[in-house]
Design a protein around this motif. Structure first.
Motif, PDB file in Angstrom:
ATOM      1  N   ALA A  88       0.825  -1.204   0.000  1.00  0.00           N
ATOM      2  CA  ALA A  88       0.000   0.000   0.000  1.00  0.00           C
ATOM      3  C   ALA A  88       0.860   1.256   0.000  1.00  0.00           C
ATOM      4  CB  ALA A  88      -0.920  -0.011   1.220  1.00  0.00           C
ATOM      5  N   ALA A  89       1.915   1.272   0.813  1.00  0.00           N
ATOM      6  CA  ALA A  89       2.799   2.435   0.868  1.00  0.00           C
ATOM      7  C   ALA A  89       3.468   2.663  -0.483  1.00  0.00           C
ATOM      8  CB  ALA A  89       3.856   2.239   1.954  1.00  0.00           C
ATOM      9  N   ALA A  90       3.905   1.580  -1.120  1.00  0.00           N
ATOM     10  CA  ALA A  90       4.536   1.694  -2.438  1.00  0.00           C
ATOM     11  C   ALA A  90       3.566   2.282  -3.451  1.00  0.00           C
ATOM     12  CB  ALA A  90       5.016   0.316  -2.902  1.00  0.00           C
ATOM     13  N   ALA A  91       2.310   1.846  -3.393  1.00  0.00           N
ATOM     14  CA  ALA A  91       1.307   2.364  -4.328  1.00  0.00           C
ATOM     15  C   ALA A  91       1.051   3.853  -4.093  1.00  0.00           C
ATOM     16  CB  ALA A  91       0.007   1.571  -4.185  1.00  0.00           C
ATOM     17  N   LEU A  92       0.993   4.270  -2.839  1.00  0.00           N
ATOM     18  CA  LEU A  92       0.760   5.685  -2.530  1.00  0.00           C
ATOM     19  C   LEU A  92       1.901   6.556  -3.043  1.00  0.00           C
ATOM     20  CD1 LEU A  92      -0.608   5.336   1.128  1.00  0.00           C
ATOM     21  CD2 LEU A  92      -1.899   6.136  -0.873  1.00  0.00           C
ATOM     22  N   VAL A  93       3.135   6.072  -2.874  1.00  0.00           N
ATOM     23  CA  VAL A  93       4.301   6.840  -3.319  1.00  0.00           C
ATOM     24  C   VAL A  93       4.384   6.855  -4.850  1.00  0.00           C
ATOM     25  CG1 VAL A  93       6.820   6.982  -3.271  1.00  0.00           C
ATOM     26  CG2 VAL A  93       5.567   6.401  -1.195  1.00  0.00           C
ATOM     27  N   LEU A  94       4.135   5.718  -5.483  1.00  0.00           N
ATOM     28  CA  LEU A  94       4.183   5.667  -6.950  1.00  0.00           C
ATOM     29  C   LEU A  94       3.128   6.578  -7.566  1.00  0.00           C
ATOM     30  CD1 LEU A  94       4.720   1.844  -7.633  1.00  0.00           C
ATOM     31  CD2 LEU A  94       6.356   3.694  -8.062  1.00  0.00           C
ATOM     32  N   ARG A  95       1.955   6.578  -6.991  1.00  0.00           N
ATOM     33  CA  ARG A  95       0.882   7.436  -7.494  1.00  0.00           C
ATOM     34  C   ARG A  95       1.287   8.906  -7.451  1.00  0.00           C
ATOM     35  NH1 ARG A  95      -4.838   5.741  -4.688  1.00  0.00           N
ATOM     36  NH2 ARG A  95      -5.325   3.897  -5.955  1.00  0.00           N
ATOM     37  N   ALA A  96       2.006   9.275  -6.401  1.00  0.00           N
ATOM     38  CA  ALA A  96       2.377  10.676  -6.213  1.00  0.00           C
ATOM     39  C   ALA A  96       3.492  11.106  -7.149  1.00  0.00           C
ATOM     40  CB  ALA A  96       2.806  10.911  -4.762  1.00  0.00           C
ATOM     41  N   GLY A  97       4.222  10.152  -7.717  1.00  0.00           N
ATOM     42  CA  GLY A  97       5.298  10.465  -8.652  1.00  0.00           C
ATOM     43  C   GLY A  97       4.897  10.089 -10.066  1.00  0.00           C
ATOM     44  N   ASP A  98       5.737   9.265 -10.694  1.00  0.00           N
ATOM     45  CA  ASP A  98       5.450   8.786 -12.041  1.00  0.00           C
ATOM     46  C   ASP A  98       5.207   7.282 -11.965  1.00  0.00           C
ATOM     47  OD1 ASP A  98       5.267   8.107 -14.677  1.00  0.00           O
ATOM     48  OD2 ASP A  98       7.275   8.791 -15.251  1.00  0.00           O
ATOM     49  N   SER A 100       4.501   5.168 -14.048  1.00  0.00           N
ATOM     50  CA  SER A 100       4.972   4.380 -15.188  1.00  0.00           C
ATOM     51  C   SER A 100       6.495   4.275 -15.244  1.00  0.00           C
ATOM     52  CB  SER A 100       4.457   4.997 -16.497  1.00  0.00           C
ATOM     53  OG  SER A 100       5.005   6.304 -16.678  1.00  0.00           O
ATOM     54  N   ASP A 101       7.195   4.984 -14.343  1.00  0.00           N
ATOM     55  CA  ASP A 101       8.655   4.961 -14.375  1.00  0.00           C
ATOM     56  C   ASP A 101       9.167   3.559 -14.049  1.00  0.00           C
ATOM     57  OD1 ASP A 101      11.250   6.772 -14.299  1.00  0.00           O
ATOM     58  OD2 ASP A 101      11.378   5.354 -12.616  1.00  0.00           O
ATOM     59  N   ALA A 102      10.009   3.022 -14.934  1.00  0.00           N
ATOM     60  CA  ALA A 102      10.486   1.648 -14.793  1.00  0.00           C
ATOM     61  C   ALA A 102      11.337   1.461 -13.545  1.00  0.00           C
ATOM     62  CB  ALA A 102      11.281   1.249 -16.034  1.00  0.00           C
ATOM     63  N   ALA A 103      12.190   2.442 -13.245  1.00  0.00           N
ATOM     64  CA  ALA A 103      13.075   2.315 -12.082  1.00  0.00           C
ATOM     65  C   ALA A 103      12.283   2.331 -10.784  1.00  0.00           C
ATOM     66  CB  ALA A 103      14.100   3.440 -12.087  1.00  0.00           C
ATOM     67  N   ALA A 104      11.301   3.205 -10.696  1.00  0.00           N
ATOM     68  CA  ALA A 104      10.485   3.296  -9.489  1.00  0.00           C
ATOM     69  C   ALA A 104       9.672   2.021  -9.296  1.00  0.00           C
ATOM     70  CB  ALA A 104       9.567   4.509  -9.566  1.00  0.00           C
ATOM     71  N   ARG A 105       9.114   1.507 -10.388  1.00  0.00           N
ATOM     72  CA  ARG A 105       8.334   0.273 -10.297  1.00  0.00           C
ATOM     73  C   ARG A 105       9.226  -0.906  -9.894  1.00  0.00           C
ATOM     74  NH1 ARG A 105       3.293   0.384 -13.146  1.00  0.00           N
ATOM     75  NH2 ARG A 105       3.557  -1.802 -13.725  1.00  0.00           N
ATOM     76  N   ALA A 106      10.429  -0.954 -10.460  1.00  0.00           N
ATOM     77  CA  ALA A 106      11.350  -2.045 -10.120  1.00  0.00           C
ATOM     78  C   ALA A 106      11.734  -1.976  -8.644  1.00  0.00           C
ATOM     79  CB  ALA A 106      12.595  -1.970 -11.000  1.00  0.00           C
ATOM     80  N   ARG A 107      11.950  -0.753  -8.158  1.00  0.00           N
ATOM     81  CA  ARG A 107      12.291  -0.591  -6.748  1.00  0.00           C
ATOM     82  C   ARG A 107      11.124  -1.024  -5.870  1.00  0.00           C
ATOM     83  NH1 ARG A 107      16.956   0.120  -3.632  1.00  0.00           N
ATOM     84  NH2 ARG A 107      16.096   0.242  -1.538  1.00  0.00           N
ATOM     85  N   LEU A 156       9.516   3.422   6.568  1.00  0.00           N
ATOM     86  CA  LEU A 156       9.414   4.708   5.879  1.00  0.00           C
ATOM     87  C   LEU A 156      10.612   4.922   4.962  1.00  0.00           C
ATOM     88  CD1 LEU A 156       8.016   7.406   5.382  1.00  0.00           C
ATOM     89  CD2 LEU A 156       9.181   8.314   7.412  1.00  0.00           C
ATOM     90  N   ALA A 157      11.800   4.546   5.413  1.00  0.00           N
ATOM     91  CA  ALA A 157      12.996   4.709   4.588  1.00  0.00           C
ATOM     92  C   ALA A 157      12.878   3.911   3.295  1.00  0.00           C
ATOM     93  CB  ALA A 157      14.234   4.269   5.372  1.00  0.00           C
ATOM     94  N   GLN A 158      12.297   2.731   3.370  1.00  0.00           N
ATOM     95  CA  GLN A 158      12.093   1.931   2.160  1.00  0.00           C
ATOM     96  C   GLN A 158      11.131   2.628   1.199  1.00  0.00           C
ATOM     97  OE1 GLN A 158      13.901  -0.872   1.457  1.00  0.00           O
ATOM     98  NE2 GLN A 158      14.933  -0.196   3.332  1.00  0.00           N
ATOM     99  N   ALA A 159      10.102   3.238   1.748  1.00  0.00           N
ATOM    100  CA  ALA A 159       9.152   3.987   0.913  1.00  0.00           C
ATOM    101  C   ALA A 159       9.836   5.192   0.266  1.00  0.00           C
ATOM    102  CB  ALA A 159       7.958   4.432   1.754  1.00  0.00           C
ATOM    103  N   VAL A 160      10.728   5.845   1.015  1.00  0.00           N
ATOM    104  CA  VAL A 160      11.476   6.986   0.470  1.00  0.00           C
ATOM    105  C   VAL A 160      12.332   6.535  -0.711  1.00  0.00           C
ATOM    106  CG1 VAL A 160      13.260   8.716   0.939  1.00  0.00           C
ATOM    107  CG2 VAL A 160      11.518   8.221   2.674  1.00  0.00           C
ATOM    108  N   ARG A 161      12.975   5.391  -0.594  1.00  0.00           N
ATOM    109  CA  ARG A 161      13.836   4.890  -1.672  1.00  0.00           C
ATOM    110  C   ARG A 161      13.029   4.582  -2.936  1.00  0.00           C
ATOM    111  NH1 ARG A 161      16.152   2.296   3.071  1.00  0.00           N
ATOM    112  NH2 ARG A 161      18.184   3.269   3.491  1.00  0.00           N
ATOM    113  N   ILE A 162      11.784   4.190  -2.758  1.00  0.00           N
ATOM    114  CA  ILE A 162      10.918   3.988  -3.926  1.00  0.00           C
ATOM    115  C   ILE A 162      10.693   5.327  -4.617  1.00  0.00           C
ATOM    116  CG2 ILE A 162       8.590   3.348  -4.684  1.00  0.00           C
ATOM    117  CD1 ILE A 162       8.554   1.297  -2.382  1.00  0.00           C
ATOM    118  N   GLY A 163      10.433   6.373  -3.823  1.00  0.00           N
ATOM    119  CA  GLY A 163      10.217   7.698  -4.398  1.00  0.00           C
ATOM    120  C   GLY A 163      11.453   8.263  -5.059  1.00  0.00           C
ATOM    121  N   LEU A 164      12.629   7.905  -4.541  1.00  0.00           N
ATOM    122  CA  LEU A 164      13.883   8.415  -5.100  1.00  0.00           C
ATOM    123  C   LEU A 164      14.338   7.664  -6.347  1.00  0.00           C
ATOM    124  CD1 LEU A 164      15.881   8.876  -1.766  1.00  0.00           C
ATOM    125  CD2 LEU A 164      15.134  10.716  -3.302  1.00  0.00           C
ATOM    126  N   ALA A 165      13.726   6.524  -6.616  1.00  0.00           N
ATOM    127  CA  ALA A 165      14.181   5.691  -7.733  1.00  0.00           C
ATOM    128  C   ALA A 165      14.065   6.397  -9.084  1.00  0.00           C
ATOM    129  CB  ALA A 165      13.402   4.380  -7.764  1.00  0.00           C
TER     130      ALA A 165
END
Length: 203
Positions: A88-98, A100-107, A156-165
């Motif tokens: 759920a956290a990953a989905a919230l962060v991905l939604r807020a960014g891009d 469709s970004d391959a790196a973010a999705r892979a992370r 939370l740090a793991q969620a941040v790394r998804i956003g930084l991908a």
């Protein structure tokens, strides 16, 4: 003729399953027993009287506990809750960014897999992105209820790394991360510290 009267307690099994046994200190099989007092003649129950309530009996140590013992999650339930929370956290962060970004999705896939979802893939990411926000938030709250302070920080740090991908955090991603932190039960100042520290470590 001599008659022997008395009261007898009779228990029956109403359900079975797995629970966290307070005495064994781990996941064990249990049976939930319902009791009732009977008027007996020659030790044979004849007339049902009052109910004695429910008790949970560990099949390993045989100790009995109140039915409230079933509220404590098992290790498997905790693992499932944490994995669902990270999804759920990953989905919230991905939604807020891009999204469709391959790196973010892979992370996101790597992170959720590390939290115990070995079958998590691109299709699962798309399915999570389509879920209602209120459902995603509830999953994060449930995960936060299982975590100690240090574990919340790591989550939370793991969620941040998804956003930084996909590059530096945008305003939307920062808002999403602070939302995740709030849902976990972290203070705004504590969340900011984790976010800034994780950003700095990624440079």
């Amino acid at each position: 003729m001599l008659l022997v009267f008395g009261l007898t307690a009779v228990f029956r099994t109403v359900s079975e399953g797995t629970f966290h046994c307070p005495q064994c200190g781990g996941d064990r099989a249990y049976r939930r027993r319902a009791g009732r007092r009977w008027f007996s003649v020659f030790f044979v129950p004849m007339v049902p009287l009052w109910r004695l309530g429910h008790a949970v009996e560990c099949r390993t140590c045989r100790a009995r506990f109140p039915a409230s013992a079933l509220r404590t999650p098992t290790a498997q339930q905790m693992a499932e809750t944490l994995a669902a929370g990270m999804r759920a956290a990953a989905a919230l962060v991905l939604r807020a960014g891009d999204p469709s970004d391959a790196a973010a999705r892979a992370r996101a896939i790597a992170t959720v897999t590390g939290y115990g979802e070995p079958g998590y893939d691109a299709a699962a990411v798309d399915a999570d992105l389509a879920l209602r926000r209120i459902f995603l938030e509830q999953e994060v709250v449930a995960a936060g209820a299982q975590l100690a302070v240090e574990a919340k920080e790591w989550f939370l740090a793991q969620a941040v790394r998804i956003g930084l991908a996909d590059g530096p955090l945008g305003d939307g991603e920062r808002q999403a991360l602070h939302l995740v932190a709030d849902l976990l039960g972290m203070s705004p100042a504590y969340a900011l510290g984790v976010i800034v520290t994780t950003e700095g470590a990624s440079r």
